[in-house]
Scaffold this motif. Structure first.
Motif, PDB file in Angstrom:
ATOM      1  N   GLY A 193      26.713  -4.594  20.660  1.00  0.00           N
ATOM      2  CA  GLY A 193      27.742  -5.471  21.186  1.00  0.00           C
ATOM      3  C   GLY A 193      28.223  -4.973  22.533  1.00  0.00           C
ATOM      4  N   THR A 194      29.371  -5.464  22.935  1.00  0.00           N
ATOM      5  CA  THR A 194      29.953  -5.097  24.216  1.00  0.00           C
ATOM      6  C   THR A 194      31.401  -4.687  23.999  1.00  0.00           C
ATOM      7  OG1 THR A 194      28.548  -6.692  25.373  1.00  0.00           O
ATOM      8  CG2 THR A 194      30.510  -5.910  26.534  1.00  0.00           C
ATOM      9  N   VAL A 195      31.800  -3.569  24.570  1.00  0.00           N
ATOM     10  CA  VAL A 195      33.199  -3.123  24.541  1.00  0.00           C
ATOM     11  C   VAL A 195      33.641  -2.884  25.974  1.00  0.00           C
ATOM     12  CG1 VAL A 195      34.810  -1.329  23.801  1.00  0.00           C
ATOM     13  CG2 VAL A 195      33.037  -2.126  22.233  1.00  0.00           C
ATOM     14  N   ILE A 196      34.737  -3.524  26.351  1.00  0.00           N
ATOM     15  CA  ILE A 196      35.282  -3.423  27.702  1.00  0.00           C
ATOM     16  C   ILE A 196      36.727  -2.956  27.609  1.00  0.00           C
ATOM     17  CG2 ILE A 196      35.891  -4.708  29.790  1.00  0.00           C
ATOM     18  CD1 ILE A 196      33.627  -6.670  28.988  1.00  0.00           C
ATOM     19  N   ARG A 197      37.092  -1.994  28.435  1.00  0.00           N
ATOM     20  CA  ARG A 197      38.466  -1.505  28.501  1.00  0.00           C
ATOM     21  C   ARG A 197      39.086  -1.995  29.811  1.00  0.00           C
ATOM     22  NH1 ARG A 197      40.907   1.659  24.527  1.00  0.00           N
ATOM     23  NH2 ARG A 197      41.169   3.558  25.754  1.00  0.00           N
ATOM     24  N   VAL A 198      40.270  -2.584  29.726  1.00  0.00           N
ATOM     25  CA  VAL A 198      40.971  -3.096  30.895  1.00  0.00           C
ATOM     26  C   VAL A 198      42.255  -2.285  31.067  1.00  0.00           C
ATOM     27  CG1 VAL A 198      41.980  -5.125  31.997  1.00  0.00           C
ATOM     28  CG2 VAL A 198      40.031  -5.388  30.427  1.00  0.00           C
ATOM     29  N   PRO A 199      42.238  -1.249  31.876  1.00  0.00           N
ATOM     30  CA  PRO A 199      43.425  -0.404  32.029  1.00  0.00           C
ATOM     31  C   PRO A 199      44.541  -1.123  32.781  1.00  0.00           C
ATOM     32  CG  PRO A 199      41.702   0.293  33.540  1.00  0.00           C
ATOM     33  CD  PRO A 199      41.104  -0.758  32.671  1.00  0.00           C
ATOM     34  N   GLY A 200      45.782  -0.756  32.421  1.00  0.00           N
ATOM     35  CA  GLY A 200      46.944  -1.289  33.119  1.00  0.00           C
ATOM     36  C   GLY A 200      47.381  -2.665  32.684  1.00  0.00           C
ATOM     37  N   VAL A 201      46.724  -3.243  31.674  1.00  0.00           N
ATOM     38  CA  VAL A 201      47.017  -4.609  31.244  1.00  0.00           C
ATOM     39  C   VAL A 201      47.168  -4.635  29.732  1.00  0.00           C
ATOM     40  CG1 VAL A 201      46.172  -6.988  31.156  1.00  0.00           C
ATOM     41  CG2 VAL A 201      45.708  -5.576  33.167  1.00  0.00           C
ATOM     42  N   LEU A 248      41.425   1.442  12.693  1.00  0.00           N
ATOM     43  CA  LEU A 248      40.688   0.203  12.918  1.00  0.00           C
ATOM     44  C   LEU A 248      40.241   0.099  14.364  1.00  0.00           C
ATOM     45  CD1 LEU A 248      42.475  -2.707  10.972  1.00  0.00           C
ATOM     46  CD2 LEU A 248      40.073  -2.034  10.809  1.00  0.00           C
ATOM     47  N   ALA A 249      41.146   0.406  15.288  1.00  0.00           N
ATOM     48  CA  ALA A 249      40.825   0.287  16.710  1.00  0.00           C
ATOM     49  C   ALA A 249      39.666   1.206  17.097  1.00  0.00           C
ATOM     50  CB  ALA A 249      42.060   0.590  17.551  1.00  0.00           C
ATOM     51  N   LYS A 250      39.737   2.459  16.688  1.00  0.00           N
ATOM     52  CA  LYS A 250      38.682   3.405  17.049  1.00  0.00           C
ATOM     53  C   LYS A 250      37.347   3.018  16.417  1.00  0.00           C
ATOM     54  CE  LYS A 250      41.614   7.460  17.837  1.00  0.00           C
ATOM     55  NZ  LYS A 250      41.967   8.829  17.376  1.00  0.00           N
ATOM     56  N   SER A 251      37.381   2.619  15.155  1.00  0.00           N
ATOM     57  CA  SER A 251      36.123   2.292  14.485  1.00  0.00           C
ATOM     58  C   SER A 251      35.527   0.986  15.010  1.00  0.00           C
ATOM     59  CB  SER A 251      36.325   2.230  12.971  1.00  0.00           C
ATOM     60  OG  SER A 251      37.295   1.266  12.610  1.00  0.00           O
ATOM     61  N   MET A 252      36.372   0.050  15.464  1.00  0.00           N
ATOM     62  CA  MET A 252      35.848  -1.179  16.077  1.00  0.00           C
ATOM     63  C   MET A 252      35.152  -0.878  17.395  1.00  0.00           C
ATOM     64  SD  MET A 252      39.013  -3.734  15.301  1.00  0.00           S
ATOM     65  CE  MET A 252      38.433  -5.069  16.339  1.00  0.00           C
ATOM     66  N   ARG A 253      35.738   0.019  18.189  1.00  0.00           N
ATOM     67  CA  ARG A 253      35.080   0.379  19.454  1.00  0.00           C
ATOM     68  C   ARG A 253      33.707   0.978  19.196  1.00  0.00           C
ATOM     69  NH1 ARG A 253      40.578   1.687  21.213  1.00  0.00           N
ATOM     70  NH2 ARG A 253      40.341   3.859  20.534  1.00  0.00           N
ATOM     71  N   ARG A 254      33.592   1.747  18.123  1.00  0.00           N
ATOM     72  CA  ARG A 254      32.294   2.326  17.792  1.00  0.00           C
ATOM     73  C   ARG A 254      31.343   1.270  17.217  1.00  0.00           C
ATOM     74  NH1 ARG A 254      29.840   6.989  17.353  1.00  0.00           N
ATOM     75  NH2 ARG A 254      31.671   8.023  18.197  1.00  0.00           N
ATOM     76  N   TRP A 255      31.833   0.430  16.331  1.00  0.00           N
ATOM     77  CA  TRP A 255      31.012  -0.592  15.674  1.00  0.00           C
ATOM     78  C   TRP A 255      30.369  -1.530  16.695  1.00  0.00           C
ATOM     79  CZ3 TRP A 255      29.557  -1.330  10.611  1.00  0.00           C
ATOM     80  CH2 TRP A 255      29.113  -2.595  10.233  1.00  0.00           C
ATOM     81  N   ALA A 263      21.234 -10.095  18.492  1.00  0.00           N
ATOM     82  CA  ALA A 263      20.837  -8.783  19.001  1.00  0.00           C
ATOM     83  C   ALA A 263      19.349  -8.549  18.789  1.00  0.00           C
ATOM     84  CB  ALA A 263      21.632  -7.685  18.295  1.00  0.00           C
ATOM     85  N   ALA A 264      18.716  -7.951  19.786  1.00  0.00           N
ATOM     86  CA  ALA A 264      17.308  -7.586  19.656  1.00  0.00           C
ATOM     87  C   ALA A 264      17.147  -6.265  18.911  1.00  0.00           C
ATOM     88  CB  ALA A 264      16.660  -7.492  21.032  1.00  0.00           C
ATOM     89  N   ASP A 265      18.149  -5.420  18.986  1.00  0.00           N
ATOM     90  CA  ASP A 265      18.111  -4.140  18.283  1.00  0.00           C
ATOM     91  C   ASP A 265      19.534  -3.617  18.175  1.00  0.00           C
ATOM     92  OD1 ASP A 265      18.816  -2.484  20.689  1.00  0.00           O
ATOM     93  OD2 ASP A 265      16.895  -3.252  21.390  1.00  0.00           O
ATOM     94  N   TRP A 266      19.692  -2.551  17.380  1.00  0.00           N
ATOM     95  CA  TRP A 266      21.033  -1.994  17.190  1.00  0.00           C
ATOM     96  C   TRP A 266      21.347  -0.921  18.224  1.00  0.00           C
ATOM     97  CZ3 TRP A 266      24.118  -5.076  15.522  1.00  0.00           C
ATOM     98  CH2 TRP A 266      24.039  -5.753  14.314  1.00  0.00           C
ATOM     99  N   GLY A 291      30.356  -0.987  20.154  1.00  0.00           N
ATOM    100  CA  GLY A 291      29.935  -0.422  21.413  1.00  0.00           C
ATOM    101  C   GLY A 291      29.016   0.773  21.342  1.00  0.00           C
ATOM    102  N   LYS A 292      28.708   1.269  20.142  1.00  0.00           N
ATOM    103  CA  LYS A 292      27.899   2.475  20.044  1.00  0.00           C
ATOM    104  C   LYS A 292      26.600   2.209  19.310  1.00  0.00           C
ATOM    105  CE  LYS A 292      30.948   5.179  22.075  1.00  0.00           C
ATOM    106  NZ  LYS A 292      30.684   5.843  23.370  1.00  0.00           N
ATOM    107  N   SER A 293      26.411   2.883  18.177  1.00  0.00           N
ATOM    108  CA  SER A 293      25.148   2.833  17.436  1.00  0.00           C
ATOM    109  C   SER A 293      25.259   1.927  16.221  1.00  0.00           C
ATOM    110  CB  SER A 293      24.785   4.254  16.988  1.00  0.00           C
ATOM    111  OG  SER A 293      23.763   4.248  16.020  1.00  0.00           O
ATOM    112  N   TRP A 294      24.099   1.570  15.664  1.00  0.00           N
ATOM    113  CA  TRP A 294      24.091   0.857  14.384  1.00  0.00           C
ATOM    114  C   TRP A 294      24.732   1.691  13.281  1.00  0.00           C
ATOM    115  CZ3 TRP A 294      21.775   2.778   9.956  1.00  0.00           C
ATOM    116  CH2 TRP A 294      20.947   3.897  10.123  1.00  0.00           C
TER     117      TRP A 294
END
Length: 320
Positions: free
Chosen positions: A167-175, A304-311, A160-163, A313-316
């Motif tokens: 990372g990347t978080v992708i949601r795949v609905p219906g699967v 765990l799920a919610k905090s991983m999405r933030r870790w 990573a160049a910065d925080w 996909g969001k801020s440092w």
């Protein structure tokens, strides 16, 4: 008790180091450092935290040089840290935590001191940051998952160049996860790591096998996977993957984005509703983390799920 979390690619397969400390509060830990660290701050911190934390010793160096008065409140500690702690980014101090952003001119780094009351109050933010063990728990109850089907894919950056982009978080609905491999084979345009994963999926839709092929990938374009031939027909993409991974067969080290990769250090675990992989990228710059989980797993491990999405996909700062 308090938690210390060091977000650093240099430390551990999860790109972080976690330690529980015996002090009653974050303020008490710093006050103890005022009394104990001054003779040799770096040695004291190494013994206390188990890692060399970039720049943290600077505050205790200044305690010795300037005879800084011991802080009696978090407000006093904030003043000391704002003035005397060396960070390249920022330091945030509140009643229950100290959070610092910095970098060592190579990668961004962040560290957190968090008291137990805060972790208990904000589990949707902090459950994953204070979780220090791999693999994550994979069990799910038979009654779990009453929501609409959705799979979440969380991927750490290679370097990573910065925080601002942790990372990347992708949601795949219906699967849900058992159907994800088959769905990916027919999917469209994705970020580079998922384009690679799609190509790694064989005709048997074996997700564990696909992650294992991804672990043995040896074609790179600077710091990104070389995706030439992977964005078209799936059969053609998989043929390219088989060719690249065949060249790495039996080799202890293969080309990587930062030098040499060692596939034997990678780890892959696939359960019905959670797939997780840590892929060795470089001896110095650590691992890429990849998690795929669906609503069934998330309903059982919601914090765990919610905090991983933030870790990922969001801020440092997980509390931002």
């Amino acid at each position: 008790m308090i938690w210390f979390v060091y977000r650093s690619p240099y430390h551990g397969v999860l790109g972080k180091h976690v330690r529980e400390l015996p002090d009653a509060s974050v303020l008490d830990w710093f006050r103890r450092g005022w009394a104990e660290a001054v003779p040799d701050p770096r040695a004291w911190l190494q013994a206390e935290l188990g890692v060399d934390v970039y720049g943290l010793d600077s505050i205790f160096d200044e305690v010795g040089k300037r005879s800084l008065p011991e802080p009696n409140t978090m407000a006093e500690l904030r003043k000391h840290l704002k003035k005397h702690l060396y960070v390249e980014g920022q330091v945030i101090v509140d009643d229950h935590s100290v959070r610092a952003l910095t970098d060592d001119d190579e990668v961004p780094l962040a560290y957190f001191f968090l008291d137990h009351a805060l972790a208990a109050e904000r589990p949707a933010r902090l459950a994953y940051p204070i979780h220090g063990q791999w693999p994550l728990p994979a069990h799910t109850a038979a009654t779990a998952g009453h929501d609409e089907p959705v799979t979440t894919i969380a991927i750490s950056p290679i370097l990573a160049a910065d925080w601002d982009t942790p990372g990347t978080v992708i949601r795949v609905p219906g699967v849900r996860l058992p159907e994800l491999a088959g769905w990916l084979r027919t999917a469209g345009t994705w970020p580079e790591e998922l384009t690679l994963l799609r190509g790694c999926i064989g005709p048997d839709d074996d997700l564990a096998g696909a992650l294992d092929r991804m672990n043995r990938w040896g074609a790179w374009d600077d710091e990104a996977p070389d995706l030439h031939g992977l964005d078209g027909d799936h059969e053609d993409a998989h043929r390219v993957v088989r060719s690249v991974t065949a060249r790495a067969a039996g080799q202890e080290s293969i080309p990587g984005p930062l030098g040499e990769r060692r596939p034997a250090l990678g780890r892959v675990e696939v359960a019905e509703h959670l797939a997780q992989a840590v892929l060795h990228m470089d001896d110095d710059f650590g691992y890429l983390q990849l998690f795929l989980f669906d609503d069934v797993w998330a309903s059982e491990h919601r914090h765990l799920a919610k905090s991983m999405r933030r870790w990922f996909g969001k801020s440092w700062d997980p509390l931002k």
